[in-house]
Structures are given as structure tokens and as C-alpha cells.
Design a protein around this motif. Structure first.
Motif, PDB file in Angstrom:
ATOM      1  N   MET A   1       0.840  -1.165   0.000  1.00 26.27           N
ATOM      2  CA  MET A   1       0.000   0.000   0.000  1.00 26.27           C
ATOM      3  C   MET A   1       0.894   1.239   0.000  1.00 26.27           C
ATOM      4  O   MET A   1       1.786   1.376   0.806  1.00 26.27           O
ATOM      5  CB  MET A   1      -0.891  -0.018   1.241  1.00 26.27           C
ATOM      6  N   LYS A   2       0.637   2.125  -0.934  1.00 28.43           N
ATOM      7  CA  LYS A   2       1.425   3.346  -1.058  1.00 28.43           C
ATOM      8  C   LYS A   2       0.788   4.448  -0.213  1.00 28.43           C
ATOM      9  O   LYS A   2      -0.361   4.832  -0.414  1.00 28.43           O
ATOM     10  CB  LYS A   2       1.475   3.769  -2.519  1.00 28.43           C
ATOM     11  N   LYS A   3       1.543   4.942   0.796  1.00 27.33           N
ATOM     12  CA  LYS A   3       1.072   6.028   1.649  1.00 27.33           C
ATOM     13  C   LYS A   3       2.126   7.120   1.686  1.00 27.33           C
ATOM     14  O   LYS A   3       3.309   6.850   1.588  1.00 27.33           O
ATOM     15  CB  LYS A   3       0.819   5.534   3.075  1.00 27.33           C
ATOM     16  N   LEU A   4       1.660   8.351   1.846  1.00 22.21           N
ATOM     17  CA  LEU A   4       2.552   9.492   1.923  1.00 22.21           C
ATOM     18  C   LEU A   4       2.020  10.440   2.997  1.00 22.21           C
ATOM     19  O   LEU A   4       0.843  10.790   2.993  1.00 22.21           O
ATOM     20  CB  LEU A   4       2.588  10.197   0.567  1.00 22.21           C
ATOM     21  N   ARG A   5       2.885  10.829   3.933  1.00 24.74           N
ATOM     22  CA  ARG A   5       2.474  11.727   5.006  1.00 24.74           C
ATOM     23  C   ARG A   5       2.130  13.096   4.453  1.00 24.74           C
ATOM     24  O   ARG A   5       2.834  13.638   3.618  1.00 24.74           O
ATOM     25  CB  ARG A   5       3.589  11.863   6.041  1.00 24.74           C
ATOM     26  N   GLN A   6       1.038  13.662   4.936  1.00 23.62           N
ATOM     27  CA  GLN A   6       0.656  15.012   4.539  1.00 23.62           C
ATOM     28  C   GLN A   6       1.456  16.037   5.337  1.00 23.62           C
ATOM     29  O   GLN A   6       1.980  15.733   6.411  1.00 23.62           O
ATOM     30  CB  GLN A   6      -0.841  15.236   4.756  1.00 23.62           C
ATOM     31  N   PRO A   7       1.540  17.260   4.827  1.00 25.15           N
ATOM     32  CA  PRO A   7       2.264  18.328   5.526  1.00 25.15           C
ATOM     33  C   PRO A   7       1.633  18.649   6.880  1.00 25.15           C
ATOM     34  O   PRO A   7       0.478  18.330   7.130  1.00 25.15           O
ATOM     35  CB  PRO A   7       2.131  19.522   4.586  1.00 25.15           C
ATOM     36  N   THR A   8       2.414  19.299   7.725  1.00 23.43           N
ATOM     37  CA  THR A   8       1.922  19.737   9.026  1.00 23.43           C
ATOM     38  C   THR A   8       2.017  21.253   9.124  1.00 23.43           C
ATOM     39  O   THR A   8       2.593  21.913   8.272  1.00 23.43           O
ATOM     40  CB  THR A   8       2.747  19.106  10.165  1.00 23.43           C
ATOM     41  N   SER A   9       1.457  21.747  10.204  1.00 24.76           N
ATOM     42  CA  SER A   9       1.422  23.175  10.469  1.00 24.76           C
ATOM     43  C   SER A   9       2.188  23.453  11.761  1.00 24.76           C
ATOM     44  O   SER A   9       2.629  22.530  12.438  1.00 24.76           O
ATOM     45  CB  SER A   9      -0.051  23.588  10.600  1.00 24.76           C
ATOM     46  N   LEU A  10       2.333  24.708  12.095  1.00 22.89           N
ATOM     47  CA  LEU A  10       2.967  25.085  13.358  1.00 22.89           C
ATOM     48  C   LEU A  10       1.947  25.249  14.484  1.00 22.89           C
ATOM     49  O   LEU A  10       2.111  24.708  15.569  1.00 22.89           O
ATOM     50  CB  LEU A  10       3.747  26.389  13.192  1.00 22.89           C
ATOM     51  N   LYS A  11       0.881  25.993  14.235  1.00 25.93           N
ATOM     52  CA  LYS A  11      -0.053  26.372  15.291  1.00 25.93           C
ATOM     53  C   LYS A  11      -1.413  25.690  15.234  1.00 25.93           C
ATOM     54  O   LYS A  11      -2.204  25.821  16.163  1.00 25.93           O
ATOM     55  CB  LYS A  11      -0.279  27.891  15.265  1.00 25.93           C
ATOM     56  N   CYS A  12      -1.724  24.974  14.196  1.00 27.72           N
ATOM     57  CA  CYS A  12      -3.034  24.333  14.042  1.00 27.72           C
ATOM     58  C   CYS A  12      -3.352  23.450  15.256  1.00 27.72           C
ATOM     59  O   CYS A  12      -2.499  22.712  15.733  1.00 27.72           O
ATOM     60  CB  CYS A  12      -3.034  23.486  12.768  1.00 27.72           C
ATOM     61  N   PHE A  13      -4.570  23.531  15.752  1.00 24.84           N
ATOM     62  CA  PHE A  13      -4.975  22.701  16.887  1.00 24.84           C
ATOM     63  C   PHE A  13      -4.908  21.214  16.541  1.00 24.84           C
ATOM     64  O   PHE A  13      -4.570  20.389  17.382  1.00 24.84           O
ATOM     65  CB  PHE A  13      -6.393  23.068  17.343  1.00 24.84           C
ATOM     66  N   ALA A  14      -5.219  20.854  15.313  1.00 19.92           N
ATOM     67  CA  ALA A  14      -5.246  19.445  14.924  1.00 19.92           C
ATOM     68  C   ALA A  14      -3.852  18.880  14.648  1.00 19.92           C
ATOM     69  O   ALA A  14      -3.516  17.794  15.111  1.00 19.92           O
ATOM     70  CB  ALA A  14      -6.144  19.249  13.713  1.00 19.92           C
ATOM     71  N   CYS A  15      -3.022  19.600  13.887  1.00 23.90           N
ATOM     72  CA  CYS A  15      -1.736  19.037  13.457  1.00 23.90           C
ATOM     73  C   CYS A  15      -0.511  19.853  13.874  1.00 23.90           C
ATOM     74  O   CYS A  15       0.616  19.435  13.636  1.00 23.90           O
ATOM     75  CB  CYS A  15      -1.709  18.864  11.944  1.00 23.90           C
ATOM     76  N   GLY A  16      -0.708  21.002  14.494  1.00 26.27           N
ATOM     77  CA  GLY A  16       0.393  21.924  14.766  1.00 26.27           C
ATOM     78  C   GLY A  16       1.466  21.362  15.680  1.00 26.27           C
ATOM     79  O   GLY A  16       1.188  20.921  16.788  1.00 26.27           O
ATOM     80  N   ARG A  17       2.696  21.392  15.200  1.00 28.53           N
ATOM     81  CA  ARG A  17       3.841  20.879  15.956  1.00 28.53           C
ATOM     82  C   ARG A  17       4.191  21.770  17.140  1.00 28.53           C
ATOM     83  O   ARG A  17       4.781  21.316  18.102  1.00 28.53           O
ATOM     84  CB  ARG A  17       5.077  20.748  15.050  1.00 28.53           C
ATOM     85  N   GLU A  18       3.840  23.059  17.072  1.00 32.46           N
ATOM     86  CA  GLU A  18       4.189  23.999  18.136  1.00 32.46           C
ATOM     87  C   GLU A  18       2.992  24.395  18.993  1.00 32.46           C
ATOM     88  O   GLU A  18       3.083  25.332  19.774  1.00 32.46           O
ATOM     89  CB  GLU A  18       4.841  25.249  17.539  1.00 32.46           C
ATOM     90  N   ASN A  19       1.879  23.704  18.871  1.00 34.36           N
ATOM     91  CA  ASN A  19       0.706  24.010  19.675  1.00 34.36           C
ATOM     92  C   ASN A  19       0.708  23.095  20.900  1.00 34.36           C
ATOM     93  O   ASN A  19       0.455  21.898  20.781  1.00 34.36           O
ATOM     94  CB  ASN A  19      -0.573  23.810  18.871  1.00 34.36           C
ATOM     95  N   PRO A  20       1.011  23.636  22.088  1.00 38.80           N
ATOM     96  CA  PRO A  20       1.129  22.782  23.283  1.00 38.80           C
ATOM     97  C   PRO A  20      -0.182  22.129  23.705  1.00 38.80           C
ATOM     98  O   PRO A  20      -0.176  21.151  24.448  1.00 38.80           O
ATOM     99  CB  PRO A  20       1.637  23.739  24.365  1.00 38.80           C
ATOM    100  N   PHE A  21      -1.309  22.640  23.244  1.00 38.61           N
ATOM    101  CA  PHE A  21      -2.614  22.085  23.606  1.00 38.61           C
ATOM    102  C   PHE A  21      -3.224  21.260  22.483  1.00 38.61           C
ATOM    103  O   PHE A  21      -4.308  20.710  22.641  1.00 38.61           O
ATOM    104  CB  PHE A  21      -3.581  23.222  23.981  1.00 38.61           C
ATOM    105  N   GLY A  22      -2.543  21.200  21.343  1.00 39.80           N
ATOM    106  CA  GLY A  22      -3.096  20.565  20.156  1.00 39.80           C
ATOM    107  C   GLY A  22      -3.032  19.047  20.170  1.00 39.80           C
ATOM    108  O   GLY A  22      -2.418  18.420  21.037  1.00 39.80           O
ATOM    109  N   LEU A  23      -3.654  18.469  19.172  1.00 33.62           N
ATOM    110  CA  LEU A  23      -3.734  17.017  19.024  1.00 33.62           C
ATOM    111  C   LEU A  23      -2.476  16.421  18.400  1.00 33.62           C
ATOM    112  O   LEU A  23      -2.217  15.236  18.554  1.00 33.62           O
ATOM    113  CB  LEU A  23      -4.955  16.652  18.172  1.00 33.62           C
TER     114      LEU A  23
END
Length: 161
Positions: A1-23
Motif C-alpha cells: 500500500m502506497k502512503k505518503l504523510r501530509q504536511p503539518t502546520s505550526l499552530k493548528c490545533f489538529a496538526c500543529g507541531r508547536e501548539n502545546p494544547f493541540g492534538l
């Protein structure tokens, strides 16, 4: 199965890498199934009743998952925002349990798209689902993103042809 990770964000609540309260969720393009997917587990920090994920968090995950379905090509210009979304809660979504979110495009246009999302329980049954109508994000909003656009570009993998 071919899968590719989607981009991330910095502050997004769902995907943000720098959001301390995010998912801090990650979505993957599943080209074999023509959909996007995210495997995740939510702690009790996101509960309403003990052991039950808050309905607003469930809706957030469905919104993000369905909205990201238009990004199977990883084209930043395909980012859209939700115009309308209907959520159906079918079963309790438990905390501390492995879950899967799936998003699909039903109808894809230049400025609008119809999408759907669902959250699957470990037994494969659906805990919640949504249908949504998206529309193209106004350029003036995207022009003000600065570092968010840079993060998106930095984390966007190259799609193999």
C-alpha cells in the motif's frame, strides 16, 4: 500500500507541531484507497464524560480529516475551509483507544468540494461521521500566513509519479 504523510502546520490545533494544547495528529495519503487516513489515540485530556472523547474534539477531527481529503496531491493551493458540515455521532468515541480517521472527496471542483470523514473504532465500526462542503480559501487569508506557509512547504513530501 502506497502512503505518503501530509504536511503539518505550526499552530493548528489538529496538526500543529508547536501548539502545546493541540492534538499533533498526522494524516497520510492512501493512494490505493483514494483517501486520507490518521491513526490516533486521545488521552483523557480530551474527554467530556469519563472515558468519552468530547463531541467538539470529535467534530474537529472530522472537520480536519474531511478537509484534508482534497490534498491528496499535496497542492498547497487546494487548501479549503469548511462552509458547512453535518456530524452524526453513531457510537461513543472512547479515550485511550486506538482510532482511525478517514477522509474522502465526494465531488471536487475548482472552488468548492464535497467531502466526508469518519472515525473508526478498533472493531471497524463507525463512531462518528461527517459530510462537509468546502470552499477555496481567500488568497488574502493565505497571504498572511508567513511561517505557516513555510512550514507547510517544508513538510510537504514530493509525490512520486
Amino acid at each position: 500500500m502506497k502512503k505518503l504523510r501530509q504536511p503539518t502546520s505550526l499552530k493548528c490545533f489538529a496538526c500543529g507541531r508547536e501548539n502545546p494544547f493541540g492534538l499533533k495528529m498526522e494524516w497520510f495519503n492512501n493512494y490505493d484507497e483514494n483517501r486520507i487516513e490518521a491513526d490516533f489515540t486521545l488521552s483523557d485530556h480530551y474527554c467530556s464524560y469519563p472515558g468519552v472523547v468530547h463531541g467538539g474534539i470529535v467534530a474537529t477531527i472530522l472537520d480536519e480529516t474531511a478537509g484534508r481529503a482534497v490534498l491528496l496531491s499535496n497542492d498547497f493551493n487546494r487548501l479549503m475551509v469548511t462552509l458547512k458540515m453535518e456530524v452524526v455521532y453513531k457510537k461513543v468515541t472512547p479515550t485511550n483507544t486506538p482510532l482511525k480517521a478517514i477522509g474522502r472527496v465526494i465531488k471536487n471542483g475548482t472552488g468548492r468540494a464535497q467531502v466526508e470523514g469518519e472515525i473508526l473504532l478498533p472493531d471497524g465500526s463507525v463512531s462518528a461521521k461527517c459530510s462537509a462542503l468546502l470552499y477555496k480559501m481567500p488568497q488574502e487569508v493565505m497571504d498572511n500566513w508567513g511561517s505557516e506557509a513555510e512550514e507547510w512547504a517544508r513538510t510537504t513530501p514530493k509525490v512520486e509519479e
